[in-house]
Design a protein around this motif. Structure first.
Motif, PDB file in Angstrom:
ATOM      1  N   ASN A 120      39.182  37.105  41.220  1.00 38.46           N
ATOM      2  CA  ASN A 120      40.335  36.541  41.919  1.00 38.46           C
ATOM      3  C   ASN A 120      39.906  35.873  43.228  1.00 38.46           C
ATOM      4  N   GLU A 121      38.934  36.487  43.901  1.00 40.43           N
ATOM      5  CA  GLU A 121      38.483  35.978  45.201  1.00 40.43           C
ATOM      6  C   GLU A 121      37.502  34.827  45.078  1.00 40.43           C
ATOM      7  N   SER A 159      36.704  32.845  42.087  1.00 40.05           N
ATOM      8  CA  SER A 159      36.743  31.959  40.925  1.00 40.05           C
ATOM      9  C   SER A 159      36.780  30.478  41.276  1.00 40.05           C
ATOM     10  N   ALA A 161      38.364  42.442  38.620  1.00 42.69           N
ATOM     11  CA  ALA A 161      39.539  41.579  38.765  1.00 42.69           C
ATOM     12  C   ALA A 161      39.630  41.026  40.183  1.00 42.69           C
ATOM     13  N   ALA A 162      39.431  41.887  41.180  1.00 40.46           N
ATOM     14  CA  ALA A 162      39.479  41.438  42.571  1.00 40.46           C
ATOM     15  C   ALA A 162      38.358  40.452  42.864  1.00 40.46           C
ATOM     16  N   CYS A 197      44.654  39.440  38.598  1.00 40.68           N
ATOM     17  CA  CYS A 197      43.953  38.375  39.315  1.00 40.68           C
ATOM     18  C   CYS A 197      44.803  37.106  39.309  1.00 40.68           C
TER      19      CYS A 197
END
Length: 300
Positions: free
Chosen positions: A142-143, A145, A138-139, A236
């Protein structure tokens, strides 16, 4: 067979030779190339058959036109390799492209890309080499994408057994973010990803706007399919916001109008009557300014 390289090709006569030649120049030799002719009307079929007839590594597959997702899915049905690699027919790769993916213990290996657009060149690569466990997916999304090397199927190697055992395919009903959705669904079934800070894929940005024209229902369907997969990965929020914004902006930028002034007025109306209605709590002034900026980009 270690790698299966899948190339979907539709009317790719002008670029397909460059693409296939770059693959045949690889330093790593254990691979097959599956070129899927998706009902082309130019000389694509002839080019593919000529390569297939002279090189045992190349498999020619011909099918009626069904779109890029349909072509990639057809390629998956023929693949024999341990890892799947996708290359678009108008792009090319460096000689060490496959060799960079020759790593063990990972479900997916991700590298950067070099983007060629008109007279400009831009290279996007991860900041560092990173091993990402499932708890960090997820992290990670999120960073990263917002980078093109994350959202597309290229510049990656996917473990074939995960795709096969989980019956993963590209969504043939989607014409926007279907490749991003494929990655997210693959990540749902994966445990470990390797991120490499190098670029061995050369992406030729199209000079002509080739975005598929569709209605609001189809766009919204894509928004929610991707959002559903993002939520399964965990927390995210940036990736969720980016997914919504780009979908809305792309739809708004496809509005047909006689002038930019009219298009902007229609965009403002669209934001107010569609986005505000769907996500009222998230329609802040900062978000509106951000989306306006994205909308201006799509007009360039």
């Amino acid at each position: 067979m270690y790698f299966s390289i899948i190339i979907p090709a539709y009317n790719a006569g002008k670029t397909l030779n460059r693409c296939i030649d770059s693959i045949l120049a690889q330093t790593f030799s254990d691979y097959e190339v599956i070129v899927v002719n998706d009902g082309s009307t130019d000389n694509t079929k002839t080019i593919i058959d000529n390569y297939s007839g002279s090189n045992s590594k190349i498999l020619a597959v011909h099918k009626p036109n069904g779109g890029v997702s349909s072509a990639r899915n057809e390629g998956l049905r023929h693949a024999q390799g341990e890892y799947i690699v996708f290359v678009d027919s108008d792009d090319e790769v460096t000689q060490s492209y496959l060799e960079s993916f020759y790593k063990t213990g990972y479900d997916c290996i991700v590298t950067g890309v070099t983007v060629l657009k008109k007279q400009t060149t831009r290279t996007e690569v991860p900041d560092k080499i990173s091993e990402i466990e499932k708890s960090g997916f997820a992290a990670f999304i999120n960073e990263y994408s917002h980078h093109s090397y994350i959202r597309g199927p290229y510049a990656k190697a996917f473990r074939h057994d995960i795709i096969k055992n989980c019956n993963l395919q590209f969504d043939e009903e989607m014409h926007w973010s279907e490749d991003y959705l494929f990655l997210l669904k693959f990540m749902e079934k994966s445990d470990k990803i390797l991120l490499l800070n190098q670029s061995n894929y050369i992406y030729y940005a199209p000079e002509v706007d080739s975005k598929y024209k569709m209605g609001i229902r189809e766009y919204m369907s894509g928004v929610f399919k991707v959002e559903k997969s993002l939520l399964k990965l965990g927390n995210c929020p940036e990736a969720l916001n980016l997914n919504r914004d780009w979908h809305y902006i792309t739809f708004a930028s496809n509005i047909k109008a006689v002038s930019l002034t009219v298009k902007f007025k229609m965009f403002f109306s669209y934001f107010k009557n569609k986005i505000w209605e769907a996500f009222p709590k998230e329609c802040t002034w900062d978000r509106f300014k951000r989306m306006t900026g994205l909308f201006r980009i799509t007009l360039n």
